[in-house]
Design an enzyme around this catalytic site. Structure first.
Site, short mmCIF file in Angstrom:
data_model
loop_
_atom_site.label_atom_id
_atom_site.label_comp_id
_atom_site.label_asym_id
_atom_site.label_seq_id
_atom_site.Cartn_x
_atom_site.Cartn_y
_atom_site.Cartn_z
N ALA A 6 21.39 60.02 -0.15
CA ALA A 6 20.67 58.78 0.12
C ALA A 6 19.83 58.84 1.38
O ALA A 6 19.03 57.96 1.65
CB ALA A 6 21.65 57.60 0.21
N GLY A 7 20.01 59.88 2.18
CA GLY A 7 19.21 60.01 3.39
C GLY A 7 19.74 59.20 4.55
O GLY A 7 18.97 58.73 5.39
N LEU A 8 21.05 59.01 4.63
CA LEU A 8 21.65 58.24 5.71
C LEU A 8 22.46 59.11 6.65
O LEU A 8 23.41 58.66 7.28
CB LEU A 8 22.54 57.13 5.13
CG LEU A 8 21.79 56.03 4.39
CD1 LEU A 8 22.77 55.09 3.71
CD2 LEU A 8 20.89 55.25 5.34
N ASP A 55 20.76 63.60 14.20
CA ASP A 55 21.80 62.97 13.38
C ASP A 55 23.18 63.19 13.97
O ASP A 55 24.00 62.27 14.03
CB ASP A 55 21.76 63.53 11.95
CG ASP A 55 20.50 63.11 11.22
OD1 ASP A 55 19.76 62.25 11.73
OD2 ASP A 55 20.25 63.66 10.13
#
Length: 279
Positions: A6-8, A55
């Site tokens: 989901a790209g989180l 991240d």
């Protein structure tokens, strides 16, 4: 649960949580920064994704009600106030950095830096170049677009940090500018992500929006007051489903602390900081 891909930054969060649990069980003490760097090396050297450190640093060093200002060249960090709520919109489109053009973009940026150093040998990183320097260097058109995205993004970060320090709020226009740069200069957006951002731009009470993560699918975010975000969420889900035939998921969240070890009683007392709203 968040959807895989989901790209989180779920891979970074999993790395950090696992590393923190293992080091704690082993009785090994380490700093949050060293923990983040160890997890970053696992992703870049073992998995093979040529990612940055953002991240992992966010997953370890963030503080409640604060954004993390990270200098990737020196790895210095500083917390700045962030009071707004965030709506996370999962477009339900597949995304994988290993299968996307992510590493290609990194290579293009490295090539642009190499060419810029012929004119400006003092440049340590592409982010150190100014937009005027990039335009004057007459790079190949594609490399100029990539380099301008990086340089202009760096300028926007400085403006956002100044605004957060004074108001705790993100200037929404800068979020929209960021998305347009990702859309046209870095070329990592998708029709689904663009649709959401364009929809937020015309929705009442929304401060700003942009894709999040590395792009090529996954999630976008919108920021503002919780009430304003909640007011548009149901209609956005319905309209997106009608437009693309996909069922998105949305969450409401706010800035919270990074990974930490909690005892059982602490877990029971801690409040949930992300509220899920199913599409």
């Amino acid at each position: 649960m968040f959807r895989p891909g989901a790209g989180l930054s779920s891979s970074a969060a999993l790395e950090v949580a696992s590393a923190l649990a293992l080091t704690t069980l082993a009785g090994h003490s380490t700093t949050a920064k060293d923990l983040a760097l160890g997890c970053w090396r696992a992703e870049t050297e073992f998995v093979g994704v040529n990612s940055g450190v953002m991240d992992q640093f966010a997953s370890t060093l963030c503080e409640k009600s604060s954004a993390l200002h990270l200098w990737c060249d020196s790895l210095a960090t500083k917390s700045v106030p962030l009071s707004e709520s965030v709506l996370i919109f999962d477009t339900a489109t597949p995304r994988s950095l290993r299968g996307s053009a992510y590493n290609t973009r990194r290579s293009e940026c490295e090539e642009a830096l190499s060419l810029l150093r012929r004119e400006y040998p003092e440049l340590g990183y592409l982010a150190h170049a100014t937009p005027d320097q990039i335009r004057a260097a007459r790079l190949p058109a594609l490399l100029e677009r990539r380099a301008l995205h990086v340089a202009e993004a760096n300028v926007r970060v400085q403006k956002v940090v100044m605004a957060l320090r004074s108001t705790g709020r993100i200037p929404g226009a800068l979020l929209y500018e960021s998305h347009e740069s990702l859309r046209f200069l870095y070329e990592c957006s998708t029709p689904e992500l663009d649709w959401f951002v364009d929809r937020m731009r015309t929705s009442d009470g929304i401060q700003g929006a942009r894709l999040t993560g590395a792009g090529w699918g996954g999630c976008a975010i919108a920021v503002g007051n919780y009430g304003d975000l909640a007011a548009v969420s149901e209609s956005v889900v319905a309209d997106y489903r009608q437009r693309f035939g996909l069922t998105p998921r949305v969450w409401f969240t706010s800035a919270s602390t990074g990974a930490r070890v909690e005892l059982g009683s602490e877990r029971e007392d801690s409040a949930t900081e992300t509220e899920e709203c199913r599409g």
